[in-house]
Design a protein around this motif. Structure first.
Motif, mmCIF file in Angstrom:
data_model
loop_
_atom_site.group_PDB
_atom_site.id
_atom_site.type_symbol
_atom_site.label_atom_id
_atom_site.label_comp_id
_atom_site.label_asym_id
_atom_site.label_seq_id
_atom_site.Cartn_x
_atom_site.Cartn_y
_atom_site.Cartn_z
ATOM 1 N N THR A 84 -0.913 7.369 -7.600
ATOM 2 C CA THR A 84 -1.478 6.090 -7.148
ATOM 3 C C THR A 84 -2.183 5.375 -8.288
ATOM 4 O OG1 THR A 84 -1.762 6.766 -4.835
ATOM 5 C CG2 THR A 84 -3.252 5.062 -5.659
ATOM 6 N N PHE A 85 -3.043 6.088 -8.991
ATOM 7 C CA PHE A 85 -3.825 5.437 -10.043
ATOM 8 C C PHE A 85 -3.022 5.230 -11.323
ATOM 9 C CE2 PHE A 85 -7.240 7.019 -7.268
ATOM 10 C CZ PHE A 85 -7.806 5.786 -6.975
ATOM 11 N N LEU A 86 -1.975 6.000 -11.500
ATOM 12 C CA LEU A 86 -1.056 5.711 -12.612
ATOM 13 C C LEU A 86 -0.374 4.370 -12.373
ATOM 14 C CD1 LEU A 86 0.499 6.460 -15.185
ATOM 15 C CD2 LEU A 86 2.093 7.773 -13.739
ATOM 16 N N LEU A 87 0.064 4.137 -11.152
ATOM 17 C CA LEU A 87 0.706 2.870 -10.809
ATOM 18 C C LEU A 87 -0.283 1.712 -10.920
ATOM 19 C CD1 LEU A 87 3.332 1.561 -9.851
ATOM 20 C CD2 LEU A 87 2.626 2.016 -7.498
ATOM 21 N N ILE A 88 -1.486 1.910 -10.429
ATOM 22 C CA ILE A 88 -2.513 0.871 -10.528
ATOM 23 C C ILE A 88 -2.821 0.550 -11.989
ATOM 24 C CG2 ILE A 88 -4.949 0.363 -10.084
ATOM 25 C CD1 ILE A 88 -4.636 1.969 -7.460
ATOM 26 N N LYS A 89 -2.942 1.585 -12.794
ATOM 27 C CA LYS A 89 -3.234 1.393 -14.218
ATOM 28 C C LYS A 89 -2.146 0.571 -14.893
ATOM 29 C CE LYS A 89 -4.421 4.024 -18.390
ATOM 30 N NZ LYS A 89 -4.631 5.387 -18.950
ATOM 31 N N LYS A 90 -0.888 0.866 -14.580
ATOM 32 C CA LYS A 90 0.232 0.111 -15.157
ATOM 33 C C LYS A 90 0.177 -1.352 -14.738
ATOM 34 C CE LYS A 90 3.650 3.798 -15.780
ATOM 35 N NZ LYS A 90 5.033 4.243 -15.449
ATOM 36 N N PHE A 91 -0.173 -1.591 -13.476
ATOM 37 C CA PHE A 91 -0.248 -2.972 -13.008
ATOM 38 C C PHE A 91 -1.406 -3.721 -13.659
ATOM 39 C CE2 PHE A 91 -1.967 -6.148 -10.064
ATOM 40 C CZ PHE A 91 -0.886 -7.010 -10.027
ATOM 41 N N LEU A 92 -2.550 -3.094 -13.734
ATOM 42 C CA LEU A 92 -3.720 -3.765 -14.311
ATOM 43 C C LEU A 92 -3.511 -4.087 -15.789
ATOM 44 C CD1 LEU A 92 -6.717 -1.863 -12.671
ATOM 45 C CD2 LEU A 92 -5.548 -3.942 -11.913
ATOM 46 N N LYS A 93 -2.691 -3.303 -16.432
ATOM 47 C CA LYS A 93 -2.407 -3.546 -17.847
ATOM 48 C C LYS A 93 -1.638 -4.851 -18.050
ATOM 49 C CE LYS A 93 -0.567 -1.232 -21.954
ATOM 50 N NZ LYS A 93 0.091 -0.008 -22.480
ATOM 51 N N ILE A 94 -0.726 -5.172 -17.117
ATOM 52 C CA ILE A 94 0.094 -6.377 -17.284
ATOM 53 C C ILE A 94 -0.482 -7.607 -16.562
ATOM 54 C CG2 ILE A 94 2.185 -4.993 -17.565
ATOM 55 C CD1 ILE A 94 2.970 -5.972 -14.699
ATOM 56 N N TYR A 95 -1.369 -7.398 -15.600
ATOM 57 C CA TYR A 95 -1.928 -8.506 -14.840
ATOM 58 C C TYR A 95 -2.608 -9.505 -15.787
ATOM 59 C CZ TYR A 95 -4.723 -11.034 -11.400
ATOM 60 O OH TYR A 95 -5.284 -12.019 -10.623
ATOM 61 N N PRO A 96 -2.437 -10.815 -15.565
ATOM 62 C CA PRO A 96 -1.832 -11.496 -14.413
ATOM 63 C C PRO A 96 -0.346 -11.811 -14.570
ATOM 64 C CG PRO A 96 -2.932 -13.096 -15.783
ATOM 65 C CD PRO A 96 -3.134 -11.755 -16.461
ATOM 66 N N ASN A 97 0.316 -11.170 -15.512
ATOM 67 C CA ASN A 97 1.750 -11.434 -15.737
ATOM 68 C C ASN A 97 2.600 -10.427 -14.963
ATOM 69 O OD1 ASN A 97 1.208 -13.540 -17.716
ATOM 70 N ND2 ASN A 97 0.554 -11.872 -19.057
ATOM 71 N N PHE A 98 2.936 -10.763 -13.748
ATOM 72 C CA PHE A 98 3.724 -9.857 -12.910
ATOM 73 C C PHE A 98 4.706 -10.662 -12.063
ATOM 74 C CE2 PHE A 98 0.085 -11.190 -10.437
ATOM 75 C CZ PHE A 98 0.599 -11.414 -9.172
ATOM 76 N N LYS A 99 5.686 -9.958 -11.537
ATOM 77 C CA LYS A 99 6.682 -10.585 -10.664
ATOM 78 C C LYS A 99 6.705 -9.873 -9.321
ATOM 79 C CE LYS A 99 9.757 -12.057 -14.420
ATOM 80 N NZ LYS A 99 11.136 -11.955 -14.987
ATOM 81 N N LYS A 100 7.103 -10.604 -8.295
ATOM 82 C CA LYS A 100 7.227 -10.033 -6.955
ATOM 83 C C LYS A 100 8.677 -10.150 -6.477
ATOM 84 C CE LYS A 100 3.979 -12.787 -5.291
ATOM 85 N NZ LYS A 100 3.011 -13.393 -4.341
ATOM 86 N N ARG A 101 9.064 -9.208 -5.640
ATOM 87 C CA ARG A 101 10.402 -9.286 -5.045
ATOM 88 C C ARG A 101 10.340 -8.840 -3.588
ATOM 89 N NH1 ARG A 101 12.832 -4.184 -4.896
ATOM 90 N NH2 ARG A 101 11.813 -2.588 -6.191
ATOM 91 N N ARG A 102 11.218 -9.397 -2.801
ATOM 92 C CA ARG A 102 11.235 -9.073 -1.377
ATOM 93 C C ARG A 102 11.808 -7.679 -1.123
ATOM 94 N NH1 ARG A 102 13.478 -14.575 1.621
ATOM 95 N NH2 ARG A 102 11.710 -15.939 1.050
ATOM 96 N N GLN A 103 11.367 -7.074 -0.054
ATOM 97 C CA GLN A 103 11.964 -5.821 0.381
ATOM 98 C C GLN A 103 13.342 -6.113 0.992
ATOM 99 O OE1 GLN A 103 9.408 -3.437 2.909
ATOM 100 N NE2 GLN A 103 7.570 -4.163 1.876
ATOM 101 N N ASN A 104 14.290 -5.256 0.695
ATOM 102 C CA ASN A 104 15.642 -5.429 1.224
ATOM 103 C C ASN A 104 16.069 -4.208 2.014
ATOM 104 O OD1 ASN A 104 16.241 -8.015 0.030
ATOM 105 N ND2 ASN A 104 16.382 -6.966 -1.947
ATOM 106 N N GLY A 105 16.666 -4.429 3.156
ATOM 107 C CA GLY A 105 17.153 -3.333 3.980
ATOM 108 C C GLY A 105 16.490 -3.317 5.345
ATOM 109 N N LYS A 106 16.939 -2.375 6.155
ATOM 110 C CA LYS A 106 16.432 -2.248 7.519
ATOM 111 C C LYS A 106 15.240 -1.297 7.529
ATOM 112 C CE LYS A 106 17.861 -1.169 12.250
ATOM 113 N NZ LYS A 106 18.984 -0.723 13.121
#
Length: 214
Positions: A139-161
């Motif tokens: 969890t915190f590895l993922l958070i750390k990776k995100f905070l490193k790039i913020y505010p430069n990030f992209k979002k994508r929609r979930q696909n599938g059922k």
């Protein structure tokens, strides 16, 4: 340099992650962020980021509008396994390869856009405390990776059922005595020795079993 305001929103009824969060904040000595921890969403507003961890209730849209970015972590390959206890359910289904997804909070359960994800693998012999520890590390590895790039990030929609997982309760810790110990093992792995231990019923009597590594 501007400091971004980030509040971690926790749930008092599901507060297992707090010690890991406190350690993360202590070790994350970046001048880029001002961290805060709250258990009450009504006290939070005007944040750059709100990150809900282990939060078990749907947050109102009126709250989400008060902050620039509202996020949460979900341990599945969304839209599969939305809802409660995704790691536990996957272990019960003999799955050891787990996705961790960072998603935007929305008015519907775990349906927000995806920002980032990673995968990890259990060996298959981890017990409850070890499972939680590994979960927190990823969890915190993922958070750390995100905070490193913020505010430069992209979002994508979930696909599938999607499918939805129901909330588990202590009664779900009951072992089937007609199954082998090996067949019951994954259920014993995810049960909490203190709060919802494994148990079985025999001749109108309830017996509690706790599991430890020798």
């Amino acid at each position: 340099m501007k400091k971004y305001k980030l509040t971690f929103l926790l749930d008092k009824s599901n507060n297992w992650i707090l010690p890991y969060l406190q350690k993360f904040i202590k070790n994350h000595k970046k001048k880029k962020y001002k961290f805060n921890i709250s258990h009450n969403y009504k006290l939070i507003k005007n944040e750059d980021i709100v990150l809900a961890l282990g939060y078990t209730r749907i947050l109102p849209v009126s709250f989400l509008k008060k902050n620039k970015l509202n996020l949460t972590i979900h341990e599945s390959a969304l839209p599969k396994n939305r809802g409660f206890r995704p790691i536990q359910y996957q272990i019960l289904n003999n799955k050891n390869l787990i996705n961790v997804s960072l998603i935007e909070l929305s008015s519907a359960v775990d349906s927000g856009e995806l920002l980032m994800s990673l995968k990890f693998k259990f060996i298959g012999n981890e017990l409850y405390d070890e499972i939680r520890k590994i979960q927190s590390e990823k969890t915190f590895l993922l958070i750390k990776k995100f905070l490193k790039i913020y505010p430069n990030f992209k979002k994508r929609r979930q696909n599938g059922k999607p499918n939805y997982l129901k909330k588990r309760s202590p009664k779900d810790s009951e072992l089937n005595i007609n199954k082998t110990l090996k067949e019951n093992f994954n259920l014993m792995r995810i049960n909490n020795n203190d709060r919802w231990p494994s148990f079985f019923k025999f001749k109108k009597t309830k017996y509690i079993l706790k599991i430890f590594k020798g």
